[in-house]
Structures are given as structure tokens and as C-alpha cells.
Design a protein around this motif. Structure first.
Motif, PDB file in Angstrom:
ATOM      1  N   ALA A   1       0.830  -1.204   0.000  1.00 37.89           N
ATOM      2  CA  ALA A   1       0.000   0.000   0.000  1.00 37.89           C
ATOM      3  C   ALA A   1       0.864   1.255   0.000  1.00 37.89           C
ATOM      4  O   ALA A   1       1.847   1.341   0.721  1.00 37.89           O
ATOM      5  CB  ALA A   1      -0.922  -0.001   1.220  1.00 37.89           C
ATOM      6  N   GLY A   2       0.499   2.202  -0.846  1.00 41.14           N
ATOM      7  CA  GLY A   2       1.213   3.466  -0.894  1.00 41.14           C
ATOM      8  C   GLY A   2       2.229   3.569  -2.002  1.00 41.14           C
ATOM      9  O   GLY A   2       2.629   4.680  -2.379  1.00 41.14           O
ATOM     10  N   VAL A   3       2.666   2.417  -2.538  1.00 43.12           N
ATOM     11  CA  VAL A   3       3.673   2.471  -3.609  1.00 43.12           C
ATOM     12  C   VAL A   3       3.235   1.735  -4.869  1.00 43.12           C
ATOM     13  O   VAL A   3       3.991   1.668  -5.836  1.00 43.12           O
ATOM     14  CB  VAL A   3       5.037   1.900  -3.147  1.00 43.12           C
ATOM     15  CG1 VAL A   3       5.649   2.764  -2.073  1.00 43.12           C
ATOM     16  CG2 VAL A   3       4.903   0.462  -2.687  1.00 43.12           C
ATOM     17  N   GLN A   4       2.037   1.176  -4.882  1.00 43.94           N
ATOM     18  CA  GLN A   4       1.613   0.449  -6.072  1.00 43.94           C
ATOM     19  C   GLN A   4       0.092   0.488  -6.215  1.00 43.94           C
ATOM     20  O   GLN A   4      -0.637   0.743  -5.260  1.00 43.94           O
ATOM     21  CB  GLN A   4       2.059  -1.015  -6.026  1.00 43.94           C
ATOM     22  CG  GLN A   4       1.389  -1.803  -4.915  1.00 43.94           C
ATOM     23  CD  GLN A   4       0.987  -3.215  -5.289  1.00 43.94           C
ATOM     24  OE1 GLN A   4       1.274  -4.129  -4.549  1.00 43.94           O
ATOM     25  NE2 GLN A   4       0.313  -3.408  -6.404  1.00 43.94           N
ATOM     26  N   ASN A   5      -0.353   0.219  -7.447  1.00 45.18           N
ATOM     27  CA  ASN A   5      -1.770   0.041  -7.721  1.00 45.18           C
ATOM     28  C   ASN A   5      -1.928  -1.152  -8.648  1.00 45.18           C
ATOM     29  O   ASN A   5      -1.081  -2.066  -8.622  1.00 45.18           O
ATOM     30  CB  ASN A   5      -2.364   1.326  -8.321  1.00 45.18           C
ATOM     31  CG  ASN A   5      -1.608   1.784  -9.568  1.00 45.18           C
ATOM     32  OD1 ASN A   5      -0.983   0.987 -10.275  1.00 45.18           O
ATOM     33  ND2 ASN A   5      -1.653   3.076  -9.841  1.00 45.18           N
TER      34      ASN A   5
ATOM     35  N   GLY B   1      -0.322 -11.497  -8.913  1.00 47.88           N
ATOM     36  CA  GLY B   1      -0.232 -10.087  -8.586  1.00 47.88           C
ATOM     37  C   GLY B   1      -1.184  -9.754  -7.454  1.00 47.88           C
ATOM     38  O   GLY B   1      -2.210 -10.426  -7.276  1.00 47.88           O
ATOM     39  N   SER B   2      -0.850  -8.740  -6.686  1.00 40.84           N
ATOM     40  CA  SER B   2      -1.672  -8.367  -5.527  1.00 40.84           C
ATOM     41  C   SER B   2      -2.030  -6.888  -5.567  1.00 40.84           C
ATOM     42  O   SER B   2      -1.207  -6.048  -5.930  1.00 40.84           O
ATOM     43  CB  SER B   2      -0.937  -8.666  -4.219  1.00 40.84           C
ATOM     44  OG  SER B   2      -0.685 -10.043  -4.069  1.00 40.84           O
ATOM     45  N   LEU B   3      -3.245  -6.587  -5.137  1.00 38.82           N
ATOM     46  CA  LEU B   3      -3.714  -5.214  -5.027  1.00 38.82           C
ATOM     47  C   LEU B   3      -3.918  -4.857  -3.560  1.00 38.82           C
ATOM     48  O   LEU B   3      -4.756  -5.461  -2.890  1.00 38.82           O
ATOM     49  CB  LEU B   3      -5.039  -5.037  -5.780  1.00 38.82           C
ATOM     50  CG  LEU B   3      -5.690  -3.649  -5.672  1.00 38.82           C
ATOM     51  CD1 LEU B   3      -4.870  -2.623  -6.448  1.00 38.82           C
ATOM     52  CD2 LEU B   3      -7.133  -3.688  -6.178  1.00 38.82           C
ATOM     53  N   PRO B   4      -3.159  -3.904  -3.011  1.00 37.62           N
ATOM     54  CA  PRO B   4      -3.371  -3.475  -1.631  1.00 37.62           C
ATOM     55  C   PRO B   4      -4.600  -2.567  -1.560  1.00 37.62           C
ATOM     56  O   PRO B   4      -4.681  -1.572  -2.273  1.00 37.62           O
ATOM     57  CB  PRO B   4      -2.091  -2.705  -1.300  1.00 37.62           C
ATOM     58  CG  PRO B   4      -1.607  -2.189  -2.627  1.00 37.62           C
ATOM     59  CD  PRO B   4      -2.041  -3.178  -3.656  1.00 37.62           C
ATOM     60  N   CYS B   5      -5.545  -2.905  -0.687  1.00 43.77           N
ATOM     61  CA  CYS B   5      -6.832  -2.198  -0.668  1.00 43.77           C
ATOM     62  C   CYS B   5      -7.065  -1.361   0.581  1.00 43.77           C
ATOM     63  O   CYS B   5      -8.052  -0.618   0.644  1.00 43.77           O
ATOM     64  CB  CYS B   5      -7.973  -3.202  -0.809  1.00 43.77           C
ATOM     65  SG  CYS B   5      -7.973  -4.090  -2.386  1.00 43.77           S
TER      66      CYS B   5
END
Length: 246
Positions: A22-26, A40-44
Motif C-alpha cells: 500500500a502506498g507504492v503500487q496500484n 499479482g496483488s492489489l493493496p486495498c
């Protein structure tokens, strides 16, 4: 063979998870990893429900490979410190997993959901299970792994002290209980020996040697975060990228 491993083999997915950061990727980074047939992972935790939906749809439109969405289970800490969810949401701070998130997961048929700092309450956890999503959760000790196993997760992420992300501790605040990835892995592997639960190694895994070491100590998959901070699809600040390459 665990059902989660079978699920990955059926989709021809590599045994590697890009850690949600979180904070550095989408979704860009998650898509790039999925297009290489890894997870791949999405921080929510820092995203609104509308933004989560938009990002998930982007991933689904770009790849057929299973992907992971990650949430923080912070509600007990919010309650402990009397934090108002609505007010803190205005600051962009990390949010606890809630019913709206669970309903979104079900509506969008998200394949994998991971939790950090324990698990949501039983009602929310049941909603995620009933959606058909595979459930992953972080353990930093054997006791935490026992707790997660008893709750029926599909996979446990054994997070060693080397991990660059937030410590996923949730049963004990004593830092002396924390151990390195390569001592934690075999101990949790013993716990899960006769179970259907997949073991994922995380922390200090960044190259071929450490990946092989994790597999040799009982991991079925590895989760890698810091190494991806140098990816073009990651929004790492230039100063941080420079320091990572020294």
C-alpha cells in the motif's frame, strides 16, 4: 496436494505472490505480475470501495490469471483506541476490512483475498468464504498459524522478521516472539504437515537462492515485496529506488 495448490496448477500459475504494498503500487504492478503467470496483488487498505472496484476491474480486463486483493483487519484496534472510521477515512489512512468490502469481493468474484493483522470477525470471514475466494492470512508465530488454521484459511503466509512490510502480529505484542523466515517456515510446516493448508514464505526472499531455501524448508509458495519496488510499474519514490540499488 492442497486445494489451493490445485487451484494454481489448474490455472498454470507460478508459485510466487507479489506482496501487496500500500502506498507504492496500484493495479499496474499487479497486472504486470499476473501477465508473467504469477500472482499479482492489489493493496486495498488505503482505497475507497469505489477505487477498489475500479482497480479490480482493471486487473480482470487485463489478465485471466488469479490475483490477490489484500485488506487489513484493524477493527479491534479502532475499537480499542476509540477511532472513528468515517473521520480517519478522510486522511487516507489504512482502513479495516468491512461488510462493503466483503460484498464487493462476492460481486466481482475475486479469486484470492489476503488478510493482515489476523482475520475479520466470523460473519465477515464467512461472507468471504461463501464468495468462493481463496483466503490467505499472515502468521508471524506458530501460535498465530494455529489460530489461522483453526479458522479454516486456505493458505498461511509465514512472515519472518526480515520482511520489509508491516509486522502482521496479532496475538502477541512481544517482539521477542518474532523469528526469522527460515526458522519460522519449518516450524509452521510441521504444524501444517497433515492439513490441507498451503504454506507461503515471506521475508528476506529476493533471489533464486532464497526462493530455493524457502521451498526446501517447507514453503509451497513464496511472497516477495521489496524486490518489486524497483519495477517500472511500481510508484516507488526516486530516492528510495536509489537507496535500494546501493
Amino acid at each position: 496436494m492442497s486445494t489451493f495448490i490445485q487451484f494454481l496448477q489448474e490455472s498454470q500459475t507460478k508459485p510466487l505472490i507479489q506482496a501487496p504494498m500500500a502506498g507504492v503500487q496500484n493495479s499496474k504492478l499487479a497486472i504486470a505480475v499476473c501477465q508473467e503467470n504469477a500472482i499479482g496483488s492489489l493493496p486495498c487498505a488505503m482505497l475507497s470501495a469505489d477505487k477498489i472496484e475500479q482497480e479490480i476491474i482493471k486487473i480482470q480486463q487485463a489478465t485471466n490469471t488469479p490475483f490477490n486483493v489484500n485488506f487489513y483487519t484493524l477493527q479491534k484496534f479502532y475499537d480499542e483506541f476509540n477511532i472513528d472510521n468515517q473521520n480517519i477515512a478522510l486522511t487516507g489512512a489504512r482502513q479495516p476490512f468491512n461488510r462493503e468490502n466483503a460484498e464487493l469481493i462476492a460481486d466481482l468474484k475475486v479469486p484470492i483475498v489476503s488478510f493482515h493483522f489476523g482475520l475479520p470477525d466470523d460473519d465477515l470471514l464467512t461472507m468471504v468464504k461463501q464468495s468462493g475466494a481463496k483466503i490467505l492470512a499472515t502468521a508471524t508465530t506458530v501460535n498465530e498459524a494455529k489460530f489461522l488454521a483453526n479458522k479454516g484459511v486456505d493458505a498461511i503466509i509465514a512472515q519472518g522478521i526480515e520482511a520489509g512490510g508491516h509486522r502482521g502480529m496479532f496475538l502477541d505484542k512481544d517482539l521477542t516472539t518474532q523469528s526469522g523466515t527460515f526458522s519460522l517456515l519449518p516450524n509452521i510446516a510441521k504444524l501444517l504437515k497433515n492439513s490441507d493448508i498451503t504454506l507461503i514464505g515471506a521475508g528476506g526472499i529476493s533471489d533464486n537462492i532464497t526462493v530455493k531455501s524457502a521451498f526446501g524448508l517447507g514453503a509451497d509458495l513464496v511472497q516477495i515485496g521489496t524486490a518489486f519496488l524497483l519495477a517500472d510499474e511500481c510508484d516507488t519514490k526516486p530516492t528510495h529506488k536509489f537507496l535500494l540499488q546501493i
